[in-house]
Design a protein around this motif. Structure first.
Motif, short mmCIF file in Angstrom:
data_model
loop_
_atom_site.label_atom_id
_atom_site.label_comp_id
_atom_site.label_asym_id
_atom_site.label_seq_id
_atom_site.Cartn_x
_atom_site.Cartn_y
_atom_site.Cartn_z
N ASN A 1 -67.06 5.21 -57.98
CA ASN A 1 -66.27 5.91 -56.96
C ASN A 1 -65.05 6.60 -57.55
N ARG A 2 -64.60 6.13 -58.71
CA ARG A 2 -63.46 6.78 -59.35
C ARG A 2 -63.84 8.14 -59.94
N TYR A 3 -65.12 8.32 -60.27
CA TYR A 3 -65.57 9.54 -60.91
C TYR A 3 -66.32 10.48 -59.96
N SER A 4 -66.57 10.03 -58.74
CA SER A 4 -67.38 10.80 -57.81
C SER A 4 -66.53 11.40 -56.70
N ARG A 5 -66.81 12.65 -56.35
CA ARG A 5 -66.11 13.28 -55.23
C ARG A 5 -66.59 12.69 -53.91
N SER B 1 -44.70 12.91 -77.30
CA SER B 1 -45.61 11.91 -76.75
C SER B 1 -46.75 12.61 -76.02
N THR B 2 -47.88 11.92 -75.89
CA THR B 2 -49.01 12.49 -75.15
C THR B 2 -49.51 11.49 -74.11
N VAL B 3 -50.07 12.04 -73.04
CA VAL B 3 -50.67 11.25 -71.98
C VAL B 3 -52.07 11.78 -71.73
N LEU B 4 -53.06 10.88 -71.75
CA LEU B 4 -54.43 11.25 -71.40
C LEU B 4 -54.72 10.67 -70.03
N LEU B 5 -54.82 11.56 -69.04
CA LEU B 5 -55.08 11.14 -67.67
C LEU B 5 -56.58 11.00 -67.44
N ASN B 6 -56.99 9.86 -66.90
CA ASN B 6 -58.38 9.68 -66.54
C ASN B 6 -58.63 10.30 -65.17
N THR B 7 -59.84 10.14 -64.68
CA THR B 7 -60.24 10.69 -63.39
C THR B 7 -59.33 10.26 -62.25
N ASP B 8 -59.07 11.18 -61.33
CA ASP B 8 -58.35 10.91 -60.08
C ASP B 8 -57.05 10.15 -60.32
N SER B 9 -56.20 10.71 -61.17
CA SER B 9 -54.94 10.06 -61.56
C SER B 9 -53.77 11.02 -61.43
N LEU C 1 -46.62 6.05 -62.93
CA LEU C 1 -48.05 6.22 -62.69
C LEU C 1 -48.27 6.12 -61.19
N LEU C 2 -48.45 7.25 -60.54
CA LEU C 2 -48.60 7.28 -59.09
C LEU C 2 -49.97 6.81 -58.64
N LYS C 3 -50.95 7.03 -59.50
CA LYS C 3 -52.31 6.70 -59.12
C LYS C 3 -53.19 6.71 -60.35
N GLY C 4 -54.15 5.79 -60.43
CA GLY C 4 -55.20 5.88 -61.43
C GLY C 4 -54.88 5.27 -62.77
N GLN C 5 -55.29 5.95 -63.83
CA GLN C 5 -55.33 5.37 -65.17
C GLN C 5 -54.93 6.42 -66.21
N ARG D 1 -50.69 14.11 -55.89
CA ARG D 1 -50.54 15.39 -56.60
C ARG D 1 -49.30 16.15 -56.13
N LEU D 2 -48.98 16.02 -54.84
CA LEU D 2 -47.79 16.68 -54.34
C LEU D 2 -46.52 16.05 -54.91
N LEU D 3 -46.57 14.74 -55.17
CA LEU D 3 -45.41 14.03 -55.71
C LEU D 3 -45.36 14.05 -57.22
N GLY D 4 -46.49 14.30 -57.86
CA GLY D 4 -46.58 14.17 -59.30
C GLY D 4 -46.35 15.46 -60.07
N ASP D 5 -46.12 15.29 -61.37
CA ASP D 5 -45.99 16.45 -62.27
C ASP D 5 -47.32 16.85 -62.88
N TYR D 6 -48.19 15.86 -63.09
CA TYR D 6 -49.52 16.11 -63.66
C TYR D 6 -50.53 15.24 -62.93
N SER D 7 -51.74 15.80 -62.71
CA SER D 7 -52.76 15.04 -62.00
C SER D 7 -54.14 15.52 -62.40
N THR D 8 -55.15 14.72 -62.05
CA THR D 8 -56.54 15.08 -62.26
C THR D 8 -57.32 14.84 -60.98
N GLN D 9 -58.42 15.58 -60.82
CA GLN D 9 -59.32 15.38 -59.70
C GLN D 9 -60.41 14.38 -60.11
N ALA D 10 -61.23 13.99 -59.15
CA ALA D 10 -62.35 13.09 -59.45
C ALA D 10 -63.26 13.72 -60.48
#
Length: 320
Positions: free
Chosen positions: A267-271, A130-138, A153-157, A109-118
């Motif tokens: 685990n991708r969806y759970s805190r 263009s559009t981007v749909l970020l999934n959990t923890d991405s 894509l730094l992390k996730g999906q 998240r510190l390196l990215g422009d957009y992110s999501t939590q679990a």
């Protein structure tokens, strides 16, 4: 009551599940029932999809210990007689794991422009349409200029819908791979292991290693490309897009999958980090349709396989 479900192409199985949920909701009026009968009689494929949905529903209902009630209707009931661990050990484990989880979550998240939590999903509209749909923890970072459109894509999906622009290629970098859009809609998932999974819903993409001069593989609509994160590129294969795209519809679909794989997905969806204990536990087979809610699925697994979940603070769950 709306009964206008999408019944085209890859979403047919999902439409059947939507009908099944509605028909078992206890709130079906005469118009909805007639609409369902019309849909059912329109095509043999509809009847087959509905039969498969009923099979999955039965597996889910059994896991939930209910008579065909929707998975989403499950309410939390604490398991009586759970063994509690020493309070000091629980606190210490929770603190140590909390530090690791927080750092792992914050770095992209510190390196990215957009992110999501679990457990969070987010749709982002870019400057070019263009559009981007970020999934959990991405997380993604943008490398945007008048000459190029590059997303890391730094992390996730994430699902990418690329707007046309012949002068500026639309490229997604994930791990060692570079994915160039040759059309509209595709998905990229970088796993924690470094493996990268690419699937195409519309048109095609070209996949190659980020090193210059590498040979590219074309991945067509309806195909999936899997890369272990090292070594030479393989070939694309036909994909079950309905299952792969279930997260975009708020569902998790498992068809005879090992419990270890199901827990990895949860685990991708759970805190809280879910850990399996017991050598044979991970090989148990799971089938069902569940909402994207790790707590509900976890309770269903407990009931189905006589497992117990030990909660150590808010960050760790041991499933045994």
């Amino acid at each position: 009551m709306s009964t206008e479900f999408d019944n085209t192409g890859e979403t047919l199985a999902d439409t059947a599940i939507d009908w099944l949920v509605l028909m078992r909701s206890g709130a079906v009026d005469a118009d909805a029932r007639r609409a369902f009968e019309r849909w059912l009689q329109e095509d043999a494929a509809h009847r087959q999809a509905y039969a498969e949905a009923e099979t999955l529903w039965s597996s889910t209902a059994k896991a939930l210990g209910q008579s065909g009630a929707p998975a989403g209707a499950l309410t939390h009931r604490p398991r009586a007689g759970r063994k509690t661990w020493h309070a000091g050990l629980a606190v210490a484990a929770s603190v140590v794991l909390s530090v690791a989880v927080v750092w792992t979550a914050l770095a992209p998240r510190l390196l990215g422009d957009y992110s999501t939590q679990a457990g969070e999903q987010k749709r982002v509209e870019l400057a070019d349409g263009s559009t981007v749909l970020l999934n959990t923890d991405s997380a993604i970072a943008l490398d945007w200029s008048s000459e190029r459109r590059r997303i890391i894509l730094l992390k996730g999906q994430a699902e990418f819908r690329a707007a046309p622009d012949a002068a500026r290629p639309f490229v997604v970098a994930a791990g060692n791979l570079s994915v160039r859009a040759l059309g509209t809609v595709f998905e990229v998932y970088e796993q924690a292991s470094g493996a990268v999974d690419v699937s195409v819903s519309e048109h095609a993409v070209a996949v190659g290693l980020q090193e210059a001069g590498g040979e590219a593989r074309r991945v067509e609509e309806g195909q999936r490309f899997q890369y272990a994160g090292h070594g030479p590129l393989g070939a694309a294969a036909a994909a079950d897009l309905h299952r792969l795209n279930a997260w975009k519809r708020g569902k998790l679909i498992f068809k005879d999958r090992p419990l270890a794989e199901v827990v990895a997905e949860l685990n991708r969806y759970s805190r809280a980090r879910i850990v399996l204990q017991g050598g044979r536990t991970g090989s148990l087979r799971v089938s069902g349709v569940f909402p994207v809610d790790g707590g509900l699925v976890l309770e269903a697994l407990e009931k189905s396989f006589s497992l117990r979940a030990l909660h150590l603070g808010p960050w760790l769950v041991i499933l045994r």
